[in-house]
Design a protein around this motif. Structure first.
Motif, short mmCIF file in Angstrom:
data_model
loop_
_atom_site.label_atom_id
_atom_site.label_comp_id
_atom_site.label_asym_id
_atom_site.label_seq_id
_atom_site.Cartn_x
_atom_site.Cartn_y
_atom_site.Cartn_z
N ALA B 3 0.77 -1.37 0.03
CA ALA B 3 -0.04 0.01 0.08
C ALA B 3 0.65 1.29 0.05
O ALA B 3 0.51 2.18 -0.88
N GLU B 315 -7.54 12.90 0.88
CA GLU B 315 -7.08 11.56 0.50
C GLU B 315 -6.59 10.92 2.04
O GLU B 315 -6.80 9.81 1.82
N ILE B 318 -9.72 9.30 3.56
CA ILE B 318 -10.41 8.58 2.95
C ILE B 318 -9.41 7.13 3.20
O ILE B 318 -9.93 5.95 3.59
N LEU B 319 -8.02 7.26 3.35
CA LEU B 319 -7.33 6.04 3.32
C LEU B 319 -7.63 5.70 5.07
O LEU B 319 -7.62 4.46 5.23
N ARG B 320 -7.68 6.58 6.01
CA ARG B 320 -7.82 6.05 7.26
C ARG B 320 -9.27 5.54 7.36
O ARG B 320 -9.40 4.69 8.13
N SER B 321 -10.14 5.97 6.62
CA SER B 321 -11.78 5.44 6.56
C SER B 321 -11.57 3.81 6.08
O SER B 321 -12.16 3.10 6.40
N LEU B 322 -10.62 3.70 5.30
CA LEU B 322 -10.34 2.37 4.72
C LEU B 322 -9.71 1.53 5.82
O LEU B 322 -9.58 0.37 5.42
N GLY B 323 -9.05 2.01 6.77
CA GLY B 323 -8.36 1.24 7.86
C GLY B 323 -6.89 1.53 7.73
O GLY B 323 -6.10 0.78 8.49
N ALA B 324 -6.39 2.46 7.08
CA ALA B 324 -5.03 2.79 7.23
C ALA B 324 -4.76 3.50 8.49
O ALA B 324 -5.70 4.27 9.00
N ARG B 325 -3.51 3.23 9.30
CA ARG B 325 -3.24 3.73 10.49
C ARG B 325 -2.85 5.05 10.51
O ARG B 325 -2.36 5.25 9.29
N ARG B 326 -2.73 5.76 11.42
CA ARG B 326 -2.21 7.20 11.32
C ARG B 326 -0.45 6.94 10.88
O ARG B 326 -0.06 7.67 10.35
N THR B 328 0.49 4.62 9.06
CA THR B 328 0.77 4.39 7.54
C THR B 328 0.94 5.36 6.89
O THR B 328 1.41 5.65 5.91
N VAL B 407 -10.04 12.60 10.69
CA VAL B 407 -10.67 11.91 9.60
C VAL B 407 -12.35 12.56 9.26
O VAL B 407 -12.75 12.60 8.45
#
Lengths: 232, 415
Positions: B3, B315, B318-326, B328, B407
């Motif tokens: 990712a 952006e 959105i990444l965080r909402s998909l499960g990306a951690r801070r 990441t 987020v």
């Protein structure tokens, strides 16, 4: 109330509360839901006026916001008790989210948008991502960017992305809000079909009567709230 | 594809213009640093050890540095002459393994003419002179010349060519001698100052029309029909190979402090090292400027990334909402700045090549010494590696901004 949810319950909410403080110091409980549950595979719509706190309610369930009180059990795991990283993991693993504005990443193709969500969950599966996009009728648009797709097509990419990780719970926040009535109807059917096929419970919030009447179970957000005005 | 890499690749493509400008500035900075260090080391090596086969230079009383620059590197003017008898005395000294006399003062189209003995080539050219094509050493009793490769290329001389030397080593204002010389050999390139030299018999220099010999203390004009008495001969310098380091020390003391009739520049490497030490401030200034360019270029990475953070907050949300951690999101920005720096470091090697190519041509033109474009030097690895580390550091501030993205705020509907 028992700590252990019923086996078929994907979502159990107990005494959930979220309070916002206005600039003048006034504190308002935007969300104050004593009890709510959703069974596996169930499809439920919540109605409510704009600004009533529906989106905040979904953000709390998704772990995007941290509640001030209460429990949110996702497949028995209390989202409210987890630290932020744990909430991120649980969200990636168990929850799919379709936003009103779809929130697709503009620089990414349709396929990459679906694959990116998989990266944070079980891992990228190109075959499944292609299959999902073909299922929503975008097999010939895999490499198109969001700007190269119609609004309806963008919505379908968002649906494919939301179910890509086979979530136990699918949240949809006014998913047809940007579509005309015909396309809204088609989109809703697609969302319900894809959700059913993925085995996900669907929790949809909307204020559109035409959408709401297609659901067997419709809850009023005001009805979910604790009776009486609540001041924190 | 991970990712992180997907996010980095997409962002670099989306911000291609600012990425390209930043990479270019980093490349310039990296290329400057590597070029400065590489040129300094090669110049020090070439000029510091440039005497090759010779340990010391004997010449007129004066500056050791001028003596070495003139006799070894064919730069500067000669500080004067010493008598033939001194040459004979030093050549016969038991501490000296070999002594080669030089007589200078003439040129042809800007290329210096050095009168010497044929034995010089056995010492200075690794045992024997190697010629490009047909060639041989000059006959000590004839008007013949052996020329360096750069002379052949630039003065248009070849085997069999004839030329008339000009008096003096500065082209402008020089007058031609009447003597006609024939080229009997073109030496293979050696990438040393010898490539820029025309070698003729030392006797021919003594007998050149207009030359006055003062080895005996009074003016003497050579008679074409008579041998020149040794007491009238004089030489510009004598290049010496000694039998050991201790011999050099004792000769140095004897000639420079006791006899005081000539100067011995010994060891040649020490004389040149002193020159570089004197010019060390210039290297330090250049290095400082290069480091400043690195700092500014690294700052431009921070600025260009930081300026995109506001437009990219959605952006990140959105990444965080998909499960990306801070973490990441933070790592994605640091990886992006590191990738920009890595590209800058790699492109910097191309800039290094361009600078060294130009510098090498200029140095070769003026001195005959060829600099190697990619001569091994730790800086060729350390500079790009250091740049990547700095690039990662430059990404920390923008990454922190991305890390703090709220987020819920940035997922609000946009229509």
């Amino acid at each position: 109330m028992s700590d252990a949810p019923r086996e078929d319950e994907v979502l159990v909410i107990e005494d959930l509360q979220k309070v916002f403080t206005a600039p003048d110091g006034e504190r308002t409980a935007v969300v104050d839901v004593p009890a709510f549950s959703l069974a596996a595979g169930e499809q439920v719509a919540i109605e409510g006026a704009s600004g009533s706190g529906k989106t905040t309610f979904l953000h709390l369930i998704a772990g995007i916001l941290e509640p001030d009180a209460g429990r949110i059990l996702i497949d028995g795991e209390n989202m409210a008790a987890l630290a932020e990283a744990g909430r991120d993991r649980l969200r990636a693993r168990s929850i799919g989210y379709v936003f009103q504005s779809f929130h697709l990443l503009q620089g990414y193709s349709a396929l990459e948008n679906v694959l990116l969500g998989m990266h944070f969950g079980p891992g990228p599966d190109r075959v499944r991502a292609r299959g999902l996009l073909e299922q929503v009728g975008l097999g010939d648009r895999l490499d198109h960017r969001p700007r190269q797709l119609s609004v309806g097509q963008q919505q379908r990419v968002a649906v494919a992305r939301a179910v890509a990780n086979r979530p136990r719970l699918l949240l949809a926040d006014e998913p047809t809000g940007n579509l005309d009535p015909t396309r809204a109807s088609e989109a809703l059917e697609l969302l319900r079909a894809v959700s059913a096929e993925a085995g996900s419970a669907l929790l949809l919030v909307s204020h559109d009567r035409g959408i709401l009447e297609r659901f067997g179970r419709v809850e009023s957000f005001e009805g979910l709230r604790r009776a009486g005005e609540v001041s924190a | 594809m991970s990712a992180l890499w997907l996010i980095v690749r997409k962002s670099l493509r989306q911000h291609a213009l600012s990425t390209a400008v930043t990479v270019a500035s980093l490349a310039l900075a990296c290329g400057l640093v590597t070029a400065i260090f590489s040129i300094e080391r090669q110049a020090r090596g070439a000029f510091g050890g440039g005497s090759g086969a010779f340990d010391a230079v004997l010449g007129a009383r004066g500056s050791q540095l001028q003596l070495v620059l003139n006799a070894v590197f064919h730069l500067e003017t000669s500080p004067g002459n010493v008598s033939w008898s001194l040459y004979e005395r030093i050549a016969a000294d038991p501490r000296v393994a070999a002594a080669v006399p030089y007589a200078v003062g003439d040129s042809y189209r800007g290329h210096r003419i050095v009168g010497t003995a044929p034995e010089a080539f056995a010492l200075s050219h690794g045992g024997a002179a190697r010629f490009s094509g047909q060639g041989r050493l000059f006959d000590a009793g004839r008007r013949e010349a052996v020329i360096g490769s750069a002379v052949a290329r630039r003065a248009g001389l070849a085997y069999g060519s004839h030329f008339q030397p000009a008096h003096g080593v500065i082209e402008a204002g020089a007058h031609d001698h009447e003597e006609d010389f024939v080229v009997v050999g073109v030496l293979e390139p050696t990438n040393t100052p010898a490539d820029r030299v025309i070698w003729i018999p030392i006797e021919a220099v003594f007998r050149m029309g207009g030359h006055v010999l003062r080895g005996g203390g009074e003016d003497y004009h050579a008679d074409p029909s008579q041998p020149i008495p040794d007491e009238h001969k004089e030489v510009s310098a004598v290049l010496l190979r000694l039998k050991g380091g201790m011999m050099g020390a004792s000769l140095f003391r004897e000639i420079n402090y006791q006899q005081q009739e000539a100067t011995l520049a010994w060891p040649v490497a020490r004389v040149m090292a002193e020159l570089f030490d004197k010019l060390g401030w210039m290297h330090r200034v250049l290095t400082l400027v290069a480091y400043l360019v690195v700092v500014v270029a690294t700052g431009s990475v921070t600025a260009s990334l930081y300026n995109t953070m506001n437009e990219r907050r959605r952006e990140f949300a959105i990444l965080r909402s998909l499960g990306a951690r801070r973490g990441t999101v933070f790592a994605a920005i640091v990886c992006e700045s590191s990738a920009i720096a890595l590209a800058g470091g790699v492109a910097g090697l191309a800039v290094h090549g361009a600078i060294l190519g130009a510098a090498s041509a200029a140095v070769r033109e003026r001195t005959g010494i060829a600099l190697e474009v990619f001569a091994p030097h730790p800086v060729l690895f350390l500079a790009p590696a250091g740049l990547v580390a700095l690039g990662a550091l430059a990404g920390v501030v923008p990454a922190l901004k991305a890390y703090r993205t709220d987020v819920a705020t940035h997922l609000a509907p946009t229509s």
